[in-house]
Write a protein that holds these residues in place. Structure first.
Motif, PDB file in Angstrom:
ATOM      1  N   UNK A   1      46.622  28.225  46.961  1.00  0.00           N
ATOM      2  CA  UNK A   1      47.601  28.742  47.901  1.00  0.00           C
ATOM      3  C   UNK A   1      47.559  30.263  47.942  1.00  0.00           C
ATOM      4  N   UNK A   2      48.590  30.859  48.498  1.00  0.00           N
ATOM      5  CA  UNK A   2      48.654  32.316  48.651  1.00  0.00           C
ATOM      6  C   UNK A   2      49.108  32.945  47.327  1.00  0.00           C
ATOM      7  N   UNK A   3      48.256  33.799  46.776  1.00  0.00           N
ATOM      8  CA  UNK A   3      48.558  34.439  45.488  1.00  0.00           C
ATOM      9  C   UNK A   3      48.510  35.950  45.660  1.00  0.00           C
ATOM     10  N   UNK A   4      49.637  36.625  45.370  1.00  0.00           N
ATOM     11  CA  UNK A   4      49.685  38.090  45.422  1.00  0.00           C
ATOM     12  C   UNK A   4      48.881  38.654  44.261  1.00  0.00           C
ATOM     13  N   UNK A   5      47.992  39.592  44.562  1.00  0.00           N
ATOM     14  CA  UNK A   5      47.064  40.092  43.563  1.00  0.00           C
ATOM     15  C   UNK A   5      47.726  41.122  42.645  1.00  0.00           C
ATOM     16  N   UNK A   6      48.575  42.006  43.189  1.00  0.00           N
ATOM     17  CA  UNK A   6      49.124  43.106  42.389  1.00  0.00           C
ATOM     18  C   UNK A   6      49.921  42.627  41.184  1.00  0.00           C
ATOM     19  N   UNK A   7      50.848  41.645  41.311  1.00  0.00           N
ATOM     20  CA  UNK A   7      51.563  41.182  40.108  1.00  0.00           C
ATOM     21  C   UNK A   7      50.624  40.601  39.063  1.00  0.00           C
ATOM     22  N   UNK A   8      49.554  39.950  39.493  1.00  0.00           N
ATOM     23  CA  UNK A   8      48.601  39.391  38.530  1.00  0.00           C
ATOM     24  C   UNK A   8      47.916  40.504  37.740  1.00  0.00           C
ATOM     25  N   UNK A   9      47.536  41.542  38.437  1.00  0.00           N
ATOM     26  CA  UNK A   9      46.870  42.654  37.742  1.00  0.00           C
ATOM     27  C   UNK A   9      47.821  43.350  36.777  1.00  0.00           C
ATOM     28  N   UNK A  10      49.100  43.479  37.155  1.00  0.00           N
ATOM     29  CA  UNK A  10      50.069  44.099  36.237  1.00  0.00           C
ATOM     30  C   UNK A  10      50.227  43.256  34.968  1.00  0.00           C
TER      31      UNK A  10
ATOM     32  N   UNK B   1      48.262  42.940  49.093  1.00  0.00           N
ATOM     33  CA  UNK B   1      47.018  42.155  49.073  1.00  0.00           C
ATOM     34  C   UNK B   1      47.284  40.763  48.492  1.00  0.00           C
ATOM     35  N   UNK B   2      46.851  39.747  49.221  1.00  0.00           N
ATOM     36  CA  UNK B   2      47.035  38.361  48.769  1.00  0.00           C
ATOM     37  C   UNK B   2      45.714  37.606  48.911  1.00  0.00           C
ATOM     38  N   UNK B   3      45.325  36.906  47.852  1.00  0.00           N
ATOM     39  CA  UNK B   3      44.108  36.084  47.858  1.00  0.00           C
ATOM     40  C   UNK B   3      44.484  34.615  48.005  1.00  0.00           C
TER      41      UNK B   3
ATOM     42  N   UNK C   1      40.444  47.529  40.262  1.00  0.00           N
ATOM     43  CA  UNK C   1      40.773  47.942  41.626  1.00  0.00           C
ATOM     44  C   UNK C   1      40.662  46.731  42.539  1.00  0.00           C
ATOM     45  N   UNK C   2      41.675  46.557  43.404  1.00  0.00           N
ATOM     46  CA  UNK C   2      41.686  45.414  44.317  1.00  0.00           C
ATOM     47  C   UNK C   2      41.951  45.899  45.731  1.00  0.00           C
ATOM     48  N   UNK C   3      41.097  45.474  46.681  1.00  0.00           N
ATOM     49  CA  UNK C   3      41.251  45.840  48.091  1.00  0.00           C
ATOM     50  C   UNK C   3      40.814  44.648  48.951  1.00  0.00           C
ATOM     51  N   UNK C   4      41.159  44.753  50.238  1.00  0.00           N
ATOM     52  CA  UNK C   4      40.663  43.783  51.216  1.00  0.00           C
ATOM     53  C   UNK C   4      39.426  44.359  51.875  1.00  0.00           C
TER      54      UNK C   4
END
Length: 712
Positions: free
Chosen positions: A557-566, A586-588, A619-622
């Motif tokens: 499903x839709x997973x927000x990347x920033x909270x995961x990286x934190x 950013x959401x993967x 670093x995470x980007x689209x």
């Protein structure tokens, strides 16, 4: 009516002349062609090429007489004697050459027939030369001599067929069959004339047609084809026997009617009625009685065929039953291989049922499956360990009837159990051996018509048992492989968990060492509590993953990347601070826990590969319609060969005490979510691991805003 009958006779006469001319042309052409062929080639094709040429010339002369005179005339009968003399000579020279002389009785019959033909030929020629009216008394005499020669010729051909070896070509046998057909037809014509008191004119006029039919056999006999022995299939031979039986039945009815008319009285209908009742009774007996059908099959196989089994048909049916046996109701395939093995072995010998015994943990063989075995089997029916051992060592197929009579020489050594000898339904014990190891034992039910086993039965059962053993051994290997795969899956899961436990242990050890120096600092205690909570949560996850159940399926499903990286940065803080940068919002598209686990693996490897004090960036980007997460370090780097050949292989690691599973598991998780991992690295310049995942916004724009499935 008289005019119509005269017209019919005239038509038959014209047709007979035409057929006689064609037959004359055929035999004459064959004779000229045979004379033009090289003698060496002809001698290589058959033992008696000269006699075949003589038979063709004599047949051509006979057909000329049929054309010039009527087929039933005395002149034609004299020419027939010449033809019979040539045919008998060919039979004797072909089937009984000088190196294999003819035995006494056939030789006596052949000499008698040659004498009769010679006397008929010489007497007929002399009578026609001396008197123009010789046909009045000569025709009956030639008719009787022709019947005798036809009967004797058929006997000679029967002996020749029995004498024939694999060295004789099938076309040669076809010539003999043509002679037999001609003699049988002429004998039938003579018998009908003798029984009815008047010649069968229609059948007599058709004699040239029969002669024309055997012309091709002369051509085939002299051609370079058919050197191998040709046999009819058993089904075709059986159908031929049925047709011959029906023909014999019709002939008997006709003969009975003719005899009844000769005797006088109204016995014709009575005879036909009796024959009809007998035929209906025999047909009903065959239809309703399985024992009668089995007896008939045994008798036909015994007296009409060289071998008891039609090996081609039986082997095809045996293999088809083992590979994919259909259920009795025809609804679906029978998945029970053990039942199929019992069925295949039973059908091979005509047994109505079978038992299959398989080994237990103690080595004794117990009844594990049955096919159509009647009720009443003894409880706990087993083959003791000693019996199974002796059966395996001897590889002996046991005839239980011989064991019961005490006629088997090795019965005491095999130690057949009492329950098997007491059950008279049990007929044969077949050990199913695979590379000298007995993996099953088959017990076959007694067939409807019991018979002693012969060498052919033993050979067939021995080979069939080995074939069935290969199927059983393959099934056992597949079961063992499936069990080994389950153990391998458990070991694989345990190896990943050991890798994670090692990382947790390293993290807790570092935390313990730092606690000795910074335990009095409030900031450190807060970080320590957070780290312990994360570690406890990960240990709980590990216990779930170690469960023997199937590995859990995760929601995509839709997973927000920033909270995961934190979360990953907080977990790694006791070891080293991570520099995290993430595009806002950013959401993967994937499983949040799996994404976090991938980044944890990559970050831990980056920290291990980097010298102390060097930064590690996440670093995470689209980019290009996908979510891109880079884990960058400034460590020792890797060669292209290592990246290509060893980086993502399990149990390959450059770290002391490493399991080599981090990158392997990370790649597997990424691919399960439809992503990938790319690596850019050079020795001495650090590494950049790039995780590519589907972009959640793109999936939602395509109309897939809800979770679309599960990722294993």
């Amino acid at each position: 009516m008289a005019r119509g009958r005269a017209l019919t006779v005239a038509t038959l006469g014209a047709l007979s002349q035409l057929l006689s001319a064609l037959a004359f042309a055929g035999f004459g052409g064959v004779a000229l062609w045979l004379l033009s062929r090289p003698r060496a080639r002809m001698a290589a094709l058959m033992p008696s090429p000269r006699w075949l040429i003589v038979a063709a010339i004599a047949s051509a002369i006979w057909c000329a007489a049929l054309y010039r005179f009527a087929p039933g005339s005395s002149e034609a009968m004299v020419a027939r004697s010449l033809r019979d003399l040539a045919m008998l000579g060919w039979l004797g020279a072909t089937f009984w050459p000088a190196r294999a002389p003819m035995p006494g009785p056939p030789r006596l019959i052949l000499r008698l027939l040659v004498t009769i033909c010679t006397i008929a030929l010489a007497g007929g020629i002399a009578a026609h030369v001396q008197s123009a009216t010789a046909g009045v008394w000569l025709s009956p005499a030639l008719g009787v001599s022709g019947m005798i020669v036809a009967i004797g010729g058929l006997l000679i051909i029967d002996g020749a067929a029995r004498r024939a070896s694999a060295g004789l070509r099938m076309p040669v046998m076809a010539v003999a069959g043509g002679f037999a057909m001609l003699w049988a037809y002429e004998l039938n014509v003579q018998l009908i004339g003798a029984l009815t008191g008047k010649p069968a004119s229609t059948l007599i006029h058709l004699i040239p047609a029969v002669a024309l039919m055997i012309v091709p056999t002369f051509v085939l006999a002299a051609m370079d084809i058919g050197r191998e022995r040709i046999r009819l299939s058993r089904s075709v031979a059986t159908r031929t026997l049925v047709l011959l039986g029906a023909a014999a039945y019709l002939i008997l009815i006709g003969l009975a009617g003719a005899v009844a008319r000769l005797v006088g009285g109204d016995y014709g209908e009575l005879a036909q009625g009796v024959f009809l009742i007998v035929a209906l009774g025999a047909g009903g007996l065959l239809l309703l009685s399985a024992r009668t059908r089995a007896w008939l099959a045994v008798m036909i196989s015994k007296h009409f065929f060289e071998h008891r089994y039609d090996y081609r048909a039986e082997w095809m049916r045996f293999t088809a039953t083992l590979a994919q046996g259909a259920k009795e109701d025809g609804s679906e395939d029978d998945r029970n291989l053990h039942r199929r093995v019992a069925k295949a072995l039973a059908e091979l010998t005509g047994s109505p049922g079978a038992l299959l015994l398989l080994p237990d943990a103690q080595g004794a063989f117990r009844v594990a499956e049955q096919w159509h075995w009647p009720a009443g089997l003894e409880e706990g029916a087993t083959l003791p360990l000693r019996s199974s051992f002796m059966l395996q060592e001897s590889r002996h197929i046991v005839d239980l009837d011989a064991e019961r009579r005490g006629a088997a020489p090795d019965g005491e050594g095999l130690a057949i159990p009492g329950w098997l000898l007491a059950d008279t339904r049990a007929w044969v014990v077949v050990p199913v051996l695979h590379f000298q190891r007995m993996i099953a034992v088959a017990v076959l039910h007694r067939p409807p018509v019991s018979r002693p086993l012969d060498w052919e039965d033993l050979d067939v059962l021995r080979i069939a048992g080995q074939q069935a053993a290969s199927y059983l051994a393959e099934s056992q290997s597949l079961e063992a492989l499936s069990e080994a795969k389950r153990f391998d899956e458990f070991n694989r899961r345990f190896a990943f968990i050991m890798h994670d436990i090692k990382n947790l242990a390293s993290q807790l050890s570092l935390l313990a060492r730092n606690a000795e120096r910074h335990a009095d600092k409030p900031e450190f205690r807060a970080d320590m509590i957070g780290t312990l909570k994360i570690s406890a949560g990960r240990l709980s996850d590990l216990l779930v993953r170690l469960s023997p159940r199937e590995r859990r399926a995760v929601e995509a499903g839709r997973a927000l990347v920033e909270p995961l990286l934190r979360d990953v940065a907080a977990e790694m803080r006791p070891r080293r601070a991570l520099f995290v940068g993430c595009q806002a919002g950013l959401a993967a598209w994937g499983d949040a826990a799996s994404i976090r686990q991938i980044v944890q693996h990559l970050a831990a490897n980056a920290i291990d590969a980097s010298p102390a004090g060097t930064p590690v960036q996440v670093v995470a980007v689209a980019q290009q319609g996908r979510a891109r997460i880079d884990v960058i370090d400034q460590g020792a780097g890797m060669t292209r060969a290592f990246i290509r050949d060893e980086l993502f292989k399990p149990f390959v690691s450059t770290k002391d005490g490493g399991f080599g599973l981090g990158a392997f598991e990370a790649l597997g998780l990424a691919q399960a979510m439809g992503g990938s991992i790319e690596v850019a690295s050079e020795p001495g310049k650090g590494s950049d691991f790039t995780l590519w995942l589907p972009l959640a916004d793109t999936r939602e724009d395509a109309g897939t805003g809800e979770p679309i499935g599960k990722v294993a």
